[in-house]
Each structure stands twice: as structure tokens, then as C-alpha cells.
Write an enzyme that holds these catalytic residues in place. Structure first.
Site, mmCIF file in Angstrom:
data_model
loop_
_atom_site.group_PDB
_atom_site.id
_atom_site.type_symbol
_atom_site.label_atom_id
_atom_site.label_comp_id
_atom_site.label_asym_id
_atom_site.label_seq_id
_atom_site.Cartn_x
_atom_site.Cartn_y
_atom_site.Cartn_z
ATOM 1 N N HIS A 1 0.837 -1.209 0.000
ATOM 2 C CA HIS A 1 0.000 0.000 0.000
ATOM 3 C C HIS A 1 0.869 1.255 0.000
ATOM 4 O O HIS A 1 0.451 2.303 -0.502
ATOM 5 C CB HIS A 1 -0.903 0.044 1.250
ATOM 6 C CG HIS A 1 -1.595 -1.248 1.533
ATOM 7 N ND1 HIS A 1 -2.533 -1.787 0.673
ATOM 8 C CD2 HIS A 1 -1.464 -2.137 2.555
ATOM 9 C CE1 HIS A 1 -2.962 -2.934 1.177
ATOM 10 N NE2 HIS A 1 -2.338 -3.175 2.293
ATOM 11 N N HIS B 1 3.267 10.558 6.777
ATOM 12 C CA HIS B 1 2.621 10.256 8.066
ATOM 13 C C HIS B 1 3.631 9.616 9.007
ATOM 14 O O HIS B 1 4.199 8.569 8.686
ATOM 15 C CB HIS B 1 1.436 9.315 7.848
ATOM 16 C CG HIS B 1 0.284 9.965 7.162
ATOM 17 N ND1 HIS B 1 -0.708 9.274 6.502
ATOM 18 C CD2 HIS B 1 -0.028 11.275 7.026
ATOM 19 C CE1 HIS B 1 -1.591 10.113 6.005
ATOM 20 N NE2 HIS B 1 -1.207 11.344 6.310
ATOM 21 N N HIS C 1 1.970 8.933 1.191
ATOM 22 C CA HIS C 1 0.862 8.771 0.229
ATOM 23 C C HIS C 1 1.169 9.752 -0.903
ATOM 24 O O HIS C 1 1.645 10.872 -0.637
ATOM 25 C CB HIS C 1 -0.478 9.126 0.873
ATOM 26 C CG HIS C 1 -0.805 8.298 2.085
ATOM 27 N ND1 HIS C 1 -1.589 7.152 2.042
ATOM 28 C CD2 HIS C 1 -0.427 8.441 3.389
ATOM 29 C CE1 HIS C 1 -1.684 6.653 3.270
ATOM 30 N NE2 HIS C 1 -0.973 7.400 4.097
ATOM 31 N N HIS D 1 5.450 6.624 6.750
ATOM 32 C CA HIS D 1 5.155 6.185 5.380
ATOM 33 C C HIS D 1 4.590 7.379 4.610
ATOM 34 O O HIS D 1 4.340 8.440 5.198
ATOM 35 C CB HIS D 1 4.131 5.033 5.394
ATOM 36 C CG HIS D 1 2.828 5.437 5.986
ATOM 37 N ND1 HIS D 1 2.570 5.366 7.357
ATOM 38 C CD2 HIS D 1 1.721 5.988 5.417
ATOM 39 C CE1 HIS D 1 1.353 5.831 7.585
ATOM 40 N NE2 HIS D 1 0.824 6.223 6.432
ATOM 41 N N THR E 1 -6.302 6.148 7.823
ATOM 42 C CA THR E 1 -6.836 6.474 6.487
ATOM 43 C C THR E 1 -6.815 5.254 5.565
ATOM 44 O O THR E 1 -7.137 5.348 4.382
ATOM 45 C CB THR E 1 -6.023 7.601 5.814
ATOM 46 O OG1 THR E 1 -4.696 7.092 5.548
ATOM 47 C CG2 THR E 1 -5.956 8.831 6.673
ATOM 48 N N THR E 2 -6.424 4.096 6.138
ATOM 49 C CA THR E 2 -6.514 2.840 5.386
ATOM 50 C C THR E 2 -7.213 1.814 6.277
ATOM 51 O O THR E 2 -7.210 1.954 7.504
ATOM 52 C CB THR E 2 -5.106 2.275 5.047
ATOM 53 O OG1 THR E 2 -4.442 1.953 6.279
ATOM 54 C CG2 THR E 2 -4.286 3.266 4.257
ATOM 55 N N GLU F 1 -3.500 13.312 1.368
ATOM 56 C CA GLU F 1 -4.775 12.814 1.901
ATOM 57 C C GLU F 1 -5.574 13.982 2.474
ATOM 58 O O GLU F 1 -6.697 14.264 2.033
ATOM 59 C CB GLU F 1 -4.518 11.731 2.951
ATOM 60 C CG GLU F 1 -3.768 10.531 2.369
ATOM 61 C CD GLU F 1 -4.082 9.230 3.042
ATOM 62 O OE1 GLU F 1 -3.810 9.081 4.245
ATOM 63 O OE2 GLU F 1 -4.654 8.355 2.356
#
Ligand SMILES: C[C@@H](CNC(=O)c1ccc(S(N)(=O)=O)cc1)Cn1ccc2ccccc21
Ligand SMILES: [Zn+2]
Length: 260
Positions: A63, A118, A95, A93, A198-199, A105
Site C-alpha cells: 500500500h 505520516h 501517500h 510512510h 486512512t486505510t 490525503e
């Protein structure tokens, strides 16, 4: 079983089927509207005690790309701000979007950034394990840092140089001696609100601390993240890792507070 992702069939609009909390009352990310954030003088500064941090590895979890830390003691924590006690550094990590598209995000007054970092911390004072904390309403504190496009970031190469080692889902490699302090902007002014992962599993367990000042990275550096793949090495379907972001969710009955 059938796993979640960011595609048409398994993406954010489908997550609610397996994770009904996706339609909950404190979901993340959100669109942050600075003029509507409540300036709160009781909100003190945050402190990031990362000098003794020990990074362990960098991995592709299918992801995102994640750098994990030794969280066996309180050597590196975030404290202050909206937090009642220190929260232990666990991992960070990213995004990001596709070429030239938005990829953050959280958005600010409807505008997205190219990417979002994040930095995940957990409440080891109240909970025995990370997974327990990740399911508790005051279990996690995630620092969100926007990445905007411009010149090269002087330290991000330490991460992008390692990405070829973790091209495929399930790959990991040693990654010692990295201090996330080098990825922080000069100002630690922030917005804060109560939200979620958020996942999936989208647990409503995160005190979000989103820094107002973005860091600057180059399109070339961000493009390196897109060499990663969602798929494992043995899978015949090659899927470039990009657009791994959830869009903003309903604010519901929440307010966003602003540090001074
Ligand atoms: C907490 C999950 C693992 N996920 C996370 O730790 C996590 C951390 C930060 C973010 S973000 N993007 O909000 O910063 C998102 C996810 C493990 N886990 C525990 C139970 C569980 C059930 C299904 C799937 C995974 C599960
Ligand atoms: Zn994240």
C-alpha cells in the site's frame, strides 16, 4: 481474502463493505479549512524527541513504503500539543499521486499537495501493544506533513536511494540510522483533530497533528516513489504504486483546532 487497495473495484469507495466504520463519525482524512479552525491558546507546542530513535527497516507493504523503528522503549516520542502523555514513534510512510496529480490525503481549503508523510506514534503508557493502541480512541498520534514540488529535498535521497530494494509488495531491507527529524519543516505550527486510520481497518484511534508548513521535494524525487509496485514480484499483473491516497471524508460534528 479479497484485499483492499486503491483501484476501481477495491478502492476507498468500496472499503465500507468490509470495514463499515468507513462511514463513521471520526474518519480521516478531512479538508482543513484554516478560517474555520479554532485558534486554541491552551494548545501548546509539540515536541519531537527523536535524537535516540533507531530505524530498523524500510518495506513495501503493498500500500505504501514504510520505515519502521525500534519501539521497545520510550527512546523516541512525540509529546505536548493536544497529547496527554508521550506517544512512541512506530513508523513513517507516504501517500502520493500520479504524475502531476495531487496525492496528499488531507487538503487545505480544498487544495491538495503532491504527497503527504505520516509519522505514526502510539500510546504505550495506556496500551500494551501497538495493535491494541491502534484500535483505541486515544491510541495513536499521527503527524501529517505535506510535500510540495520544488527543488530537491537534501535528505529525501536517503529514502529514494533505497526504493529499488523494496520495489515489490512484501520486500523489506535493513534501514538503520535514519532520523525523521530531517524530514520536518522549519515550523511546527499545526492543526489538530480527532480522526482515524486512512486505510483499512480505518480504526477511529488517531489524534491527527497536521503541520501547516509543507516540506519541498522535487518531481524527480517524488517520481522515484512511482517505481514501486502494489504487486508482489511473483504476480504477473504489474501495478505501479501511485494514487495511494484516500479522499477527504465528512467532518461530521468535529472541529479542527489550530496551534498559535
Ligand atoms: C492497524 C493495522 C495496521 N495499520 C496501521 O498501523 C496504520 C497506521 C497508520 C495509518 S495512517 N495512513 O492513517 O497514518 C494507517 C494504518 C493492523 N491491523 C490490526 C487489525 C487489522 C484488521 C485488518 C487489517 C489490518 C489490521
Ligand atoms: Zn498514512
Amino acid at each position: 481474502g479479497h484485499h483492499w487497495g486503491y483501484g476501481k473495484e477495491d478502492g476507498p469507495s468500496a472499503w465500507h463493505r468490509q470495514y463499515p466504520v468507513a462511514k463513521g463519525n471520526r474518519q480521516s482524512p478531512i479538508d482543513i479549512i484554516p478560517n474555520e479552525a479554532r485558534r486554541d491558546s491552551t494548545l501548546g507546542p509539540i515536541f519531537l524527541k527523536y535524537d535516540q530513535c533507531r530505524s530498523l527497516n524500510i518495506a513495501n507493504n503493498g500500500h505504501s513504503v514504510v520505515v519502521e523503528f525500534d519501539d521497545s522503549d520510550d527512546r523516541s516520542v512525540v509529546l505536548g500539543g493536544p497529547l496527554d502523555n508521550p506517544y512512541r514513534l512506530k513508523q513513517f510512510h507516504f501517500h502520493w499521486g500520479g504524475k502531476g496529480c495531487e496525492g496528499s490525503e488531507h487538503t487545505v481549503a480544498g487544495v491538495g499537495y503532491a504527497s503527504e508523510l505520516h509519522v505514526v506514534h502510539w500510546n504505550a503508557v495506556k496500551y500494551k501493544t501497538y495493535n491494541d493502541a491502534a484500535a483505541a480512541p486515544d491510541g495513536l498520534a499521527v503527524l501529517g506533513i505535506f510535500l510540495e514540488l520544488g527543488d530537491d529535498h537534501r535528505w529525501l535521497h536517503m529514502i529514494t536511494d533505497a526504493l529499488y530494494m523494496v520495489k515489490f509488495k512484501g520486500s523489506a531491507t535493513d534501514f538503520k540510522g535514519f532520523n525523521p527529524k530531517c524530514l520536518l519543516p522549519s515550523s511546527l505550527h499545526y492543526w489538530t483533530y480527532l480522526g482515524s486510520l486512512t486505510t483499512p481497518p480505518l480504526h477511529e484511534s488517531v489524534t491527527w497533528i497536521v503541520l501547516k508548513e509543507p516540506i519541498v521535494v522535487s518531481e524527480k524525487q517524488l517520481g522515484m516513489f512511482r517505481m514501486l509496485q502494489f504487486n508482489g514480484e511473483e504476480e504477473d499483473q504489474r501495478m505501479r504504486m501511485e494514487n495511494n491516497f484516500r479522499p477527504p471524508q465528512n467532518l461530521k460534528e468535529r472541529i479542527v483546532r489550530s496551534s498559535n
